[in-house]
Motif scaffolding. Structure first.
Motif, PDB file in Angstrom:
ATOM      1  N   CYS A   9       3.239  24.775 -49.713  1.00 29.25           N
ATOM      2  CA  CYS A   9       2.605  24.646 -51.023  1.00 29.25           C
ATOM      3  C   CYS A   9       3.580  24.772 -52.188  1.00 29.25           C
ATOM      4  O   CYS A   9       3.214  24.507 -53.332  1.00 29.25           O
ATOM      5  CB  CYS A   9       1.493  25.689 -51.172  1.00 29.25           C
ATOM      6  N   CYS A  10       4.809  25.184 -51.911  1.00 26.08           N
ATOM      7  CA  CYS A  10       5.777  25.328 -52.990  1.00 26.08           C
ATOM      8  C   CYS A  10       6.305  23.964 -53.412  1.00 26.08           C
ATOM      9  O   CYS A  10       6.539  23.088 -52.577  1.00 26.08           O
ATOM     10  CB  CYS A  10       6.959  26.188 -52.544  1.00 26.08           C
ATOM     11  N   THR A  11       6.504  23.799 -54.699  1.00 29.72           N
ATOM     12  CA  THR A  11       7.216  22.626 -55.196  1.00 29.72           C
ATOM     13  C   THR A  11       8.601  23.067 -55.654  1.00 29.72           C
ATOM     14  O   THR A  11       8.878  24.267 -55.799  1.00 29.72           O
ATOM     15  CB  THR A  11       6.482  21.968 -56.370  1.00 29.72           C
ATOM     16  N   LEU A  12       9.458  22.107 -55.902  1.00 26.14           N
ATOM     17  CA  LEU A  12      10.799  22.435 -56.377  1.00 26.14           C
ATOM     18  C   LEU A  12      10.720  23.200 -57.688  1.00 26.14           C
ATOM     19  O   LEU A  12      11.451  24.187 -57.894  1.00 26.14           O
ATOM     20  CB  LEU A  12      11.616  21.148 -56.555  1.00 26.14           C
ATOM     21  N   GLN A  13       9.818  22.790 -58.564  1.00 29.25           N
ATOM     22  CA  GLN A  13       9.694  23.455 -59.863  1.00 29.25           C
ATOM     23  C   GLN A  13       9.090  24.853 -59.727  1.00 29.25           C
ATOM     24  O   GLN A  13       9.383  25.735 -60.536  1.00 29.25           O
ATOM     25  CB  GLN A  13       8.869  22.595 -60.821  1.00 29.25           C
ATOM     26  N   ASP A  14       8.250  25.057 -58.704  1.00 29.57           N
ATOM     27  CA  ASP A  14       7.754  26.413 -58.441  1.00 29.57           C
ATOM     28  C   ASP A  14       8.913  27.351 -58.120  1.00 29.57           C
ATOM     29  O   ASP A  14       8.947  28.502 -58.556  1.00 29.57           O
ATOM     30  CB  ASP A  14       6.790  26.415 -57.246  1.00 29.57           C
ATOM     31  N   LEU A  15       9.860  26.838 -57.335  1.00 33.54           N
ATOM     32  CA  LEU A  15      10.980  27.653 -56.889  1.00 33.54           C
ATOM     33  C   LEU A  15      12.027  27.829 -57.979  1.00 33.54           C
ATOM     34  O   LEU A  15      12.636  28.892 -58.099  1.00 33.54           O
ATOM     35  CB  LEU A  15      11.622  27.021 -55.657  1.00 33.54           C
ATOM     36  N   SER A  16      12.257  26.752 -58.747  1.00 36.27           N
ATOM     37  CA  SER A  16      13.277  26.802 -59.795  1.00 36.27           C
ATOM     38  C   SER A  16      12.959  25.748 -60.844  1.00 36.27           C
ATOM     39  O   SER A  16      13.198  24.551 -60.629  1.00 36.27           O
ATOM     40  CB  SER A  16      14.666  26.549 -59.201  1.00 36.27           C
ATOM     41  N   PRO A  17      12.403  26.148 -61.985  1.00 39.94           N
ATOM     42  CA  PRO A  17      12.013  25.178 -63.015  1.00 39.94           C
ATOM     43  C   PRO A  17      13.160  24.304 -63.504  1.00 39.94           C
ATOM     44  O   PRO A  17      12.931  23.182 -63.968  1.00 39.94           O
ATOM     45  CB  PRO A  17      11.484  26.068 -64.148  1.00 39.94           C
ATOM     46  N   GLU A  18      14.402  24.783 -63.359  1.00 38.58           N
ATOM     47  CA  GLU A  18      15.544  24.013 -63.859  1.00 38.58           C
ATOM     48  C   GLU A  18      16.092  23.025 -62.837  1.00 38.58           C
ATOM     49  O   GLU A  18      16.892  22.153 -63.173  1.00 38.58           O
ATOM     50  CB  GLU A  18      16.685  24.965 -64.271  1.00 38.58           C
ATOM     51  N   ALA A  19      15.686  23.154 -61.577  1.00 38.83           N
ATOM     52  CA  ALA A  19      16.252  22.315 -60.519  1.00 38.83           C
ATOM     53  C   ALA A  19      15.788  20.866 -60.668  1.00 38.83           C
ATOM     54  O   ALA A  19      14.642  20.595 -61.040  1.00 38.83           O
ATOM     55  CB  ALA A  19      15.850  22.844 -59.148  1.00 38.83           C
ATOM     56  N   ARG A  20      16.685  19.952 -60.390  1.00 41.54           N
ATOM     57  CA  ARG A  20      16.369  18.531 -60.521  1.00 41.54           C
ATOM     58  C   ARG A  20      16.902  17.757 -59.316  1.00 41.54           C
ATOM     59  O   ARG A  20      18.015  18.002 -58.853  1.00 41.54           O
ATOM     60  CB  ARG A  20      16.996  17.952 -61.801  1.00 41.54           C
ATOM     61  N   THR A  21      16.104  16.820 -58.858  1.00 42.43           N
ATOM     62  CA  THR A  21      16.556  15.898 -57.825  1.00 42.43           C
ATOM     63  C   THR A  21      17.077  14.630 -58.493  1.00 42.43           C
ATOM     64  O   THR A  21      17.016  14.479 -59.714  1.00 42.43           O
ATOM     65  CB  THR A  21      15.401  15.502 -56.889  1.00 42.43           C
ATOM     66  N   ALA A  22      17.578  13.733 -57.664  1.00 38.43           N
ATOM     67  CA  ALA A  22      17.900  12.394 -58.152  1.00 38.43           C
ATOM     68  C   ALA A  22      16.582  11.640 -58.376  1.00 38.43           C
ATOM     69  O   ALA A  22      15.500  12.219 -58.285  1.00 38.43           O
ATOM     70  CB  ALA A  22      18.772  11.670 -57.129  1.00 38.43           C
ATOM     71  N   SER A  23      16.662  10.364 -58.651  1.00 39.22           N
ATOM     72  CA  SER A  23      15.489   9.493 -58.684  1.00 39.22           C
ATOM     73  C   SER A  23      15.774   8.318 -57.762  1.00 39.22           C
ATOM     74  O   SER A  23      16.940   8.041 -57.424  1.00 39.22           O
ATOM     75  CB  SER A  23      15.213   8.985 -60.102  1.00 39.22           C
TER      76      SER A  23
END
Length: 333
Positions: free
Chosen positions: A305-319
């Motif tokens: 249920c975790c999203t990347l933003q749940d874990l770290s709001p600053e984290a970004r993937t590529a597109s």
């Protein structure tokens, strides 16, 4: 060694493992140690040149894994069913056991995953270990209630996670899982590969069925993004790792737009889509895709249920746009 933390990466020469290593290479306070059966391979040597410590260990040898894990603060582990599935020696062994080579390979993968877990749970390793991140996939048989039974490349990993939680409670307390999505680079294997026509346009096949959004990932970049944030959080997190959710049709439409080419998207039945594969692999992938379309990539598992933003709001993937712009497509010309 001046680093305060040691991250050991199992499968460091593969797509996922190398992505994890690259995500930590320039981080202060971390030392990267990679596990491989062949430290002299070109991939291992390239990592060594970047400052990665490469050590030899065998996934069938728990003692060698314990030695390789010594002093680890964190372990990232990924296992590979396909090495077993395509090993010619395993076909007669599967036949003798009265099971498909897929199931035989699945059992071998689960055994190796448990060898890794047992080594990580050993007293000498456990004394320093705070995080154990395992690259898993969803439990097809469980979440489909037995409807799909040939998605072995999912279920071998899921079985390992289940056993860790049941058999190794101390390690389970340090466990997080990452379910890595569909590789954006899968076209390189031939399936769904765009075919150039005489007029310069392209034809690409996509599989028939409901056009649902799928979790595509730029695996050699973004796996590391997810593992990094898992290690920044307390254990017990389970996350689906993806770069972008999109349908097959949207993926290839974007590809054509970015590359400024015309494309004709052909919808074909699953038998046709996978017809170039051996029967045992075609059946595996058909079951896998039907499961994903009907139940979702995670099967609806409420623990993922975790999203990347749940874990770290600053984290970004590529597109996917960035992936398409940066990929080498010259082999299609």
């Amino acid at each position: 060694m001046s680093a305060s933390k040691v991250l050991v990466v199992v499968g460091i020469t593969g797509n996922q493992g190398s992505s994890v290593a690259n995500a930590f290479l320039n981080l202060q306070g971390w030392h990267i140690r990679g596990i491989t059966r062949n430290p002299s391979s070109p991939a291992a040597q390239q990592l060594t040149s970047k400052g990665v410590e490469i050590v030899k260990a065998d996934l069938d040898d728990i003692a060698s894994l314990e030695s390789a894990f010594h002093g680890a603060s964190a372990i990232f582990s990924v296992t590979d069913i396909y090495n077993h599935m395509f090993n010619p020696a395993n076909f007669p062994k599967a036949q003798e056991a009265g099971i498909s080579v897929n199931e035989y390979a699945c059992n071998l993968e689960t055994t190796q995953a448990m060898n890794i877990a047992i080594a990580a749970n050993s007293p000498a390793v456990s004394s320093t270990l705070t995080h154990f991140v395992f690259s898993s996939l969803s439990d097809t048989k469980r979440w489909s209630k037995g409807k799909y039974t040939w998605n072995f490349h999912f279920d071998g990993k899921a079985q390992a996670v289940k056993r860790i939680r049941e058999e190794l409670p101390d390690l389970a307390a340090k466990l997080s899982t990452v379910q890595v999505g569909m590789y954006a680079s899968n076209w390189k294997g031939g399936l769904g590969r765009p075919q150039k026509q005489e007029d310069g346009s392209f034809v690409v096949q996509i599989p028939d069925g409901p056009e649902v959004e799928l979790p595509w990932i730029v695996v050699d970049r973004d796996t590391g993004v997810y593992v990094k944030v898992l290690l920044e959080n307390s254990p017990g997190k389970n996350v689906l790792a993806y770069t972008q959710m999109t349908t097959w049709r949207e993926f290839w439409t974007l590809w054509a737009d970015v590359r400024n080419v015309k494309i004709d998207i052909k919808v074909v039945g699953l038998d046709d889509y996978f017809k170039t594969l051996p029967e045992f692999l075609s059946r595996e992938f058909q079951d896998s895709l039907r499961y994903i379309v009907e139940f979702g990539y995670t099967g609806g598992d409420p623990d993922v249920c975790c999203t990347l933003q749940d874990l770290s709001p600053e984290a970004r993937t590529a597109s996917l746009k960035e992936y398409i712009e940066g990929e080498d497509w010259s082999s299609l010309e």
